[in-house]
Design a protein around this motif. Structure first.
Motif, PDB file in Angstrom:
ATOM      1  N   VAL A  24       8.562  -7.520  13.529  1.00  0.00           N
ATOM      2  CA  VAL A  24       8.255  -6.717  12.341  1.00  0.00           C
ATOM      3  C   VAL A  24       8.729  -5.301  12.640  1.00  0.00           C
ATOM      4  N   ILE A  25       9.771  -4.857  11.946  1.00  0.00           N
ATOM      5  CA  ILE A  25      10.503  -3.658  12.345  1.00  0.00           C
ATOM      6  C   ILE A  25       9.836  -2.365  11.894  1.00  0.00           C
ATOM      7  N   THR A  26       9.261  -2.341  10.687  1.00  0.00           N
ATOM      8  CA  THR A  26       8.691  -1.102  10.161  1.00  0.00           C
ATOM      9  C   THR A  26       7.262  -1.331   9.670  1.00  0.00           C
ATOM     10  N   ASP A  27       6.565  -0.233   9.401  1.00  0.00           N
ATOM     11  CA  ASP A  27       5.225  -0.321   8.838  1.00  0.00           C
ATOM     12  C   ASP A  27       5.299  -0.906   7.426  1.00  0.00           C
ATOM     13  N   PRO A  28       4.231  -1.583   6.989  1.00  0.00           N
ATOM     14  CA  PRO A  28       4.256  -2.243   5.671  1.00  0.00           C
ATOM     15  C   PRO A  28       4.103  -1.255   4.526  1.00  0.00           C
ATOM     16  N   ASP A  29       4.534  -1.695   3.370  1.00  0.00           N
ATOM     17  CA  ASP A  29       4.338  -0.939   2.127  1.00  0.00           C
ATOM     18  C   ASP A  29       3.509  -1.818   1.199  1.00  0.00           C
ATOM     19  N   VAL A  30       2.302  -1.387   0.883  1.00  0.00           N
ATOM     20  CA  VAL A  30       1.376  -2.168   0.053  1.00  0.00           C
ATOM     21  C   VAL A  30       1.143  -1.426  -1.252  1.00  0.00           C
ATOM     22  N   ALA A  31       1.268  -2.136  -2.372  1.00  0.00           N
ATOM     23  CA  ALA A  31       1.089  -1.490  -3.674  1.00  0.00           C
ATOM     24  C   ALA A  31       0.690  -2.510  -4.720  1.00  0.00           C
ATOM     25  N   GLU A  32       0.200  -1.993  -5.846  1.00  0.00           N
ATOM     26  CA  GLU A  32      -0.109  -2.848  -6.995  1.00  0.00           C
ATOM     27  C   GLU A  32       1.153  -3.043  -7.829  1.00  0.00           C
ATOM     28  N   ALA A  33       1.237  -4.189  -8.492  1.00  0.00           N
ATOM     29  CA  ALA A  33       2.372  -4.484  -9.363  1.00  0.00           C
ATOM     30  C   ALA A  33       1.880  -5.419 -10.455  1.00  0.00           C
ATOM     31  N   GLU A  34       2.799  -5.809 -11.326  1.00  0.00           N
ATOM     32  CA  GLU A  34       2.449  -6.730 -12.406  1.00  0.00           C
ATOM     33  C   GLU A  34       3.513  -7.801 -12.539  1.00  0.00           C
ATOM     34  N   ALA A  35       3.070  -9.052 -12.618  1.00  0.00           N
ATOM     35  CA  ALA A  35       3.996 -10.154 -12.871  1.00  0.00           C
ATOM     36  C   ALA A  35       4.265 -10.282 -14.363  1.00  0.00           C
ATOM     37  N   ARG A  71       1.234  -6.425  -3.866  1.00  0.00           N
ATOM     38  CA  ARG A  71       2.538  -6.740  -3.278  1.00  0.00           C
ATOM     39  C   ARG A  71       2.707  -6.001  -1.941  1.00  0.00           C
ATOM     40  N   VAL A  72       3.159  -6.747  -0.924  1.00  0.00           N
ATOM     41  CA  VAL A  72       3.390  -6.178   0.407  1.00  0.00           C
ATOM     42  C   VAL A  72       4.860  -6.357   0.775  1.00  0.00           C
ATOM     43  N   HIS A  73       5.492  -5.262   1.207  1.00  0.00           N
ATOM     44  CA  HIS A  73       6.870  -5.332   1.683  1.00  0.00           C
ATOM     45  C   HIS A  73       6.866  -5.155   3.202  1.00  0.00           C
ATOM     46  N   LEU A  74       7.478  -6.107   3.902  1.00  0.00           N
ATOM     47  CA  LEU A  74       7.562  -6.059   5.361  1.00  0.00           C
ATOM     48  C   LEU A  74       9.019  -6.230   5.787  1.00  0.00           C
ATOM     49  N   SER A  75       9.501  -5.348   6.656  1.00  0.00           N
ATOM     50  CA  SER A  75      10.861  -5.465   7.192  1.00  0.00           C
ATOM     51  C   SER A  75      10.822  -6.315   8.450  1.00  0.00           C
ATOM     52  N   VAL A  76      11.508  -7.461   8.397  1.00  0.00           N
ATOM     53  CA  VAL A  76      11.433  -8.441   9.479  1.00  0.00           C
ATOM     54  C   VAL A  76      12.816  -8.623  10.104  1.00  0.00           C
TER      55      VAL A  76
END
Length: 265
Positions: free
Chosen positions: A201-212, A220-225
């Motif tokens: 896991v290369i960078t710290d995560p980005d966690v946020a609200e979103a809408e489908a 929604r969580v973004h992780l750089s792998v």
């Protein structure tokens, strides 16, 4: 006797002179790089790669010239040396076609900017960051720190990751009544994952609200792998956060967790 001593002295002078010439070339190269620190040239991975290629060429050129001068001291004329070198060159080109393919492939990779030093690439099942593109081989380092040296002729099909990673996007349905808890657990779980697998896991995560869609909120969580290490998301992160949700009375099962991947060009 004097003639022999003179010959030995000349050979020593040529060898030492060649060493000093190389030292001077490397010194000038360092000064040029240091003098352009912070400039576009210094930051260009392609420029650095070409610099290494030119330095390799100069090193071999100095060696061949020194060898010719030393052979002259043994009675071999420079004309015969150059003619012999040409004949040998053709013979080598014919007998070592793989070496010639390596050289040409390396030149095309550099001149066409197919990839440069620092890029994340996949070649022949090996995924790694490019550390060096040489005349004969390209060096990759994988996420475990292992160094792979690949002949340039093997660079037929190369996958390049423009972002330098694979971006894993994890989505879970967001219960607005427990939104704060869900976002907190997702973030804590992602930070624990990064701490446990820092190379994957290369960078710290980005966690946020979103809408489908209207009325369908998501977390929604973004992780750089590191490419090829998606298992840390599917086998470690997802089961972990579902377990944490369950402990806090949040009803979200693994079937409700959706994972997307992107980042390869």
């Amino acid at each position: 006797m004097i003639q022999e001593v003179f010959r030995v002295a000349m050979i020593v002078i040529i060898a030492v002179g060649a060493k000093y010439v190389l030292d001077f070339i490397y010194w000038m190269n360092r000064k040029i790089i240091e003098g352009t620190t912070g400039s576009v040239i210094a930051r260009s991975a392609k420029a650095l790669t070409l610099n290494r290629l030119v330095m390799s060429f100069l090193k071999y050129a100095v060696f061949l010239v020194a060898l010719g001068l030393i052979l002259r001291e043994f009675g071999v004329s420079l004309t015969a040396y150059l003619a012999g070198a040409s004949i040998i060159g053709f013979a080598v080109a014919f007998g070592f076609q793989g070496l010639v393919q390596d050289l040409l492939s390396g030149l095309f990779v550099i001149l066409e900017s197919q990839f440069v030093v620092g890029d994340m690439v996949e070649v022949g099942g090996q995924v790694g960051r490019v550390e060096e593109i040489g005349l004969r081989a390209t060096k990759l380092r994988n996420y475990l720190g292992e160094l792979f040296i690949l002949p340039n002729r093997s660079l037929q099909q190369v996958g390049v990751y423009p972002l330098g990673c694979v971006v894993a996007t994890v989505e879970v349905p967001l219960d607005t009544a427990r939104a704060g808890d869900i976002l907190r657990l997702l973030h804590e779980g992602a930070m624990q994952l990064r701490a446990r697998y820092p190379m994957a896991v290369i960078t710290d995560p980005d966690v946020a609200e979103a809408e489908a869609g209207p009325g369908h909120p998501l977390a929604r969580v973004h992780l750089s792998v590191w490419p090829g290490q998606n298992w840390v998301i599917e086998k470690a992160y997802v089961p972990r956060i579902v377990q944490c949700f369950s402990k806090e009375g949040i009803s979200i099962g693994e079937g409700q967790v959706v994972v997307h991947y992107g980042g390869k060009g």
